[in-house]
Write a protein that holds these residues in place. Sequence first.
Motif, PDB file in Angstrom:
ATOM      1  N   LYS A 192       0.832  -1.214   0.000  1.00 46.87           N
ATOM      2  CA  LYS A 192       0.000   0.000   0.000  1.00 46.87           C
ATOM      3  C   LYS A 192       0.861   1.256   0.000  1.00 46.87           C
ATOM      4  CE  LYS A 192      -4.377  -1.161   2.133  1.00 46.87           C
ATOM      5  NZ  LYS A 192      -5.244  -0.917   3.277  1.00 46.87           N
ATOM      6  N   GLU A 247      -1.386  -2.032  -4.470  1.00 52.52           N
ATOM      7  CA  GLU A 247      -2.202  -2.331  -3.303  1.00 52.52           C
ATOM      8  C   GLU A 247      -3.059  -3.582  -3.524  1.00 52.52           C
ATOM      9  OE1 GLU A 247      -5.980   0.023  -1.364  1.00 52.52           O
ATOM     10  OE2 GLU A 247      -4.302   1.173  -2.123  1.00 52.52           O
ATOM     11  N   GLN A 278      -5.887  -6.188  -0.959  1.00 52.68           N
ATOM     12  CA  GLN A 278      -6.630  -6.227   0.293  1.00 52.68           C
ATOM     13  C   GLN A 278      -6.693  -7.646   0.852  1.00 52.68           C
ATOM     14  OE1 GLN A 278      -8.039  -3.848   2.222  1.00 52.68           O
ATOM     15  NE2 GLN A 278      -7.133  -2.318   0.885  1.00 52.68           N
ATOM     16  N   LYS A 315      -7.145  -9.312   9.007  1.00 53.73           N
ATOM     17  CA  LYS A 315      -6.407  -8.158   9.541  1.00 53.73           C
ATOM     18  C   LYS A 315      -6.520  -8.094  11.061  1.00 53.73           C
ATOM     19  CE  LYS A 315      -7.505  -5.250   5.625  1.00 53.73           C
ATOM     20  NZ  LYS A 315      -8.098  -3.987   5.239  1.00 53.73           N
TER      21      LYS A 315
END
Length: 171
Positions: free
Chosen positions: A43, A98, A100, A106
Amino acid sequence: MAEVDVLNIKGERISQVELPNEIYNLEINQGLLHEIIRMQLAKRRSGTASTKGRSVVSGSRRKLYRQKGTGRARSGDIKSPLRKGGGIIFGPLPRSYEFQLPKKVKRLGLKMALSSKYKNNELLVINGFLLQEIKTKHLANILKGFNITKALIISDEKDDNLKLSARNIEG
């Protein structure tokens, strides 16, 4: 239950606090932590590398010389990638690196990181960390007393003096 000592600013033990097992006593998955760190670093990448293709390079679209009769190879315009100053073939273009991970992954990674810090005795709980004035030197001396060079400071309430005192300390 995981227990950790509560210290005052001078480094003296005041009491102990129990930490929840579902956060501070987890099995650490190195692969999962690696993926989370990779995601965070990806990121941060700027992804601004760029080159000009033959359609972007300035120059005329005119054929440099006639197709036949010169004894030379067939040639198009001056922007051809085969010529000096021409466009670049398949060069890099600005893009985002980036990616996810799911929210639950997370959260689990954060819990594992805290659990790792607890198991390595790198977790400190300090009581009464309120600063009377904004002084970076005062906060640096407190951290030096605990032999801390790099830290994440978490407070239970908003403290502008702590925030402003810590913003110029490296790490």
